[in-house]
Design a protein around this motif. Structure first.
Motif, mmCIF file in Angstrom:
data_model
loop_
_atom_site.group_PDB
_atom_site.id
_atom_site.type_symbol
_atom_site.label_atom_id
_atom_site.label_comp_id
_atom_site.label_asym_id
_atom_site.label_seq_id
_atom_site.Cartn_x
_atom_site.Cartn_y
_atom_site.Cartn_z
ATOM 1 N N MET A 13 13.273 33.443 -0.018
ATOM 2 C CA MET A 13 12.373 32.306 -0.052
ATOM 3 C C MET A 13 12.116 31.851 1.383
ATOM 4 O O MET A 13 13.045 31.542 2.118
ATOM 5 C CB MET A 13 13.010 31.163 -0.858
ATOM 6 N N PRO A 14 10.836 31.803 1.796
ATOM 7 C CA PRO A 14 10.523 31.339 3.149
ATOM 8 C C PRO A 14 10.857 29.858 3.324
ATOM 9 O O PRO A 14 10.661 29.062 2.401
ATOM 10 C CB PRO A 14 9.014 31.553 3.259
ATOM 11 N N SER A 72 6.204 32.022 -3.619
ATOM 12 C CA SER A 72 4.980 32.369 -4.329
ATOM 13 C C SER A 72 5.315 33.052 -5.641
ATOM 14 O O SER A 72 6.354 33.698 -5.766
ATOM 15 C CB SER A 72 4.141 33.340 -3.486
ATOM 16 N N PRO A 73 4.390 32.954 -6.597
ATOM 17 C CA PRO A 73 4.577 33.734 -7.826
ATOM 18 C C PRO A 73 4.274 35.213 -7.547
ATOM 19 O O PRO A 73 4.008 35.565 -6.409
ATOM 20 C CB PRO A 73 3.544 33.122 -8.771
ATOM 21 N N LEU A 74 4.296 36.029 -8.508
ATOM 22 C CA LEU A 74 3.889 37.441 -8.442
ATOM 23 C C LEU A 74 4.920 38.373 -7.816
ATOM 24 O O LEU A 74 4.570 39.446 -7.318
ATOM 25 C CB LEU A 74 2.536 37.610 -7.745
ATOM 26 N N ASN A 102 3.629 35.850 1.138
ATOM 27 C CA ASN A 102 4.395 34.867 1.914
ATOM 28 C C ASN A 102 4.483 35.294 3.371
ATOM 29 O O ASN A 102 4.198 34.523 4.289
ATOM 30 C CB ASN A 102 5.825 34.731 1.385
ATOM 31 N N TRP A 103 4.912 36.514 3.569
ATOM 32 C CA TRP A 103 5.156 37.043 4.911
ATOM 33 C C TRP A 103 3.852 37.207 5.689
ATOM 34 O O TRP A 103 3.767 36.857 6.864
ATOM 35 C CB TRP A 103 5.900 38.376 4.792
ATOM 36 N N LEU A 104 2.835 37.756 5.025
ATOM 37 C CA LEU A 104 1.590 38.101 5.705
ATOM 38 C C LEU A 104 0.709 36.889 6.008
ATOM 39 O O LEU A 104 0.131 36.787 7.086
ATOM 40 C CB LEU A 104 0.807 39.107 4.850
ATOM 41 N N ILE A 105 0.616 35.941 5.069
ATOM 42 C CA ILE A 105 -0.382 34.870 5.183
ATOM 43 C C ILE A 105 0.195 33.466 5.027
ATOM 44 O O ILE A 105 -0.044 32.586 5.843
ATOM 45 C CB ILE A 105 -1.480 35.052 4.106
ATOM 46 N N LEU A 106 0.932 33.262 3.948
ATOM 47 C CA LEU A 106 1.238 31.903 3.500
ATOM 48 C C LEU A 106 2.153 31.121 4.436
ATOM 49 O O LEU A 106 1.948 29.921 4.633
ATOM 50 C CB LEU A 106 1.833 31.952 2.087
#
Length: 161
Positions: free
Chosen positions: A1-2, A114-116, A124-128
């Motif tokens: 979890m970020p 994030s879900p999915l 999460n890692w790339l954008i969020l």
């Protein structure tokens, strides 16, 4: 979890910084870019323990709703808001405040998932994480500006603390 950790030094009293942080009106001011608006629960003023607010905002070109609840509250030291309904699998934001010689040190600890499953972890890692960090930094920039300039009187509708 970020988890996102931020620290913001604010040259204003801790009580002002805390109250601005729980102000629905300040939150809407600080999220003008996403046109965030409180549409249910507490929709203006200061939110408190066990209260909820539902936000309506545009992120990534899509209108979304997220409902958060204040789950911990010790004025003026800390409070926690947690998502009870919305786009994340989970979201928890702990706000800490410490009195310093210059004013207030405000710390954010923002954890989200994030879900999915695996796809969500990649997003999460790339954008969020960067997107959420920028949203929090903007919120803190506006809060700092309002607290240090005296504009807090308009938001909090008070003359003194």
């Amino acid at each position: 979890m970020p988890v996102i950790h931020l620290e913001t030094e604010i040259h204003a009293p801790i009580e002002i910084c805390f109250d601005l942080s729980i102000s629905i009106d300040l939150h809407m001011l600080s999220t003008e870019a996403t046109r965030e608006k409180a549409i249910a629960g507490r929709t203006s003023g200061l939110i408190g323990l066990n209260e909820t607010v539902t936000w309506h905002a545009k992120h990534f070109g899509v209108w979304q709703k997220i409902t958060v609840q204040i789950t911990a509250f010790k004025k003026p030291e800390y409070f926690t808001d947690e998502m009870v309904k919305g786009a994340f699998k989970s979201m928890k934001h702990i706000h800490y405040f410490a009195e310093k010689p210059y004013g207030t040190l405000m710390k954010d600890e923002f954890a989200f998932e994030s879900p999915l499953g695996v796809v969500g972890k990649f997003v999460n890692w790339l954008i969020l994480k960067k997107y959420m960090t920028n949203l929090l930094k903007e919120r803190n920039r506006v809060l700092k500006e309002v607290a240090e300039s005296g504009k807090w009187r308009e938001i909090l509708k008070r003359e003194t603390y």
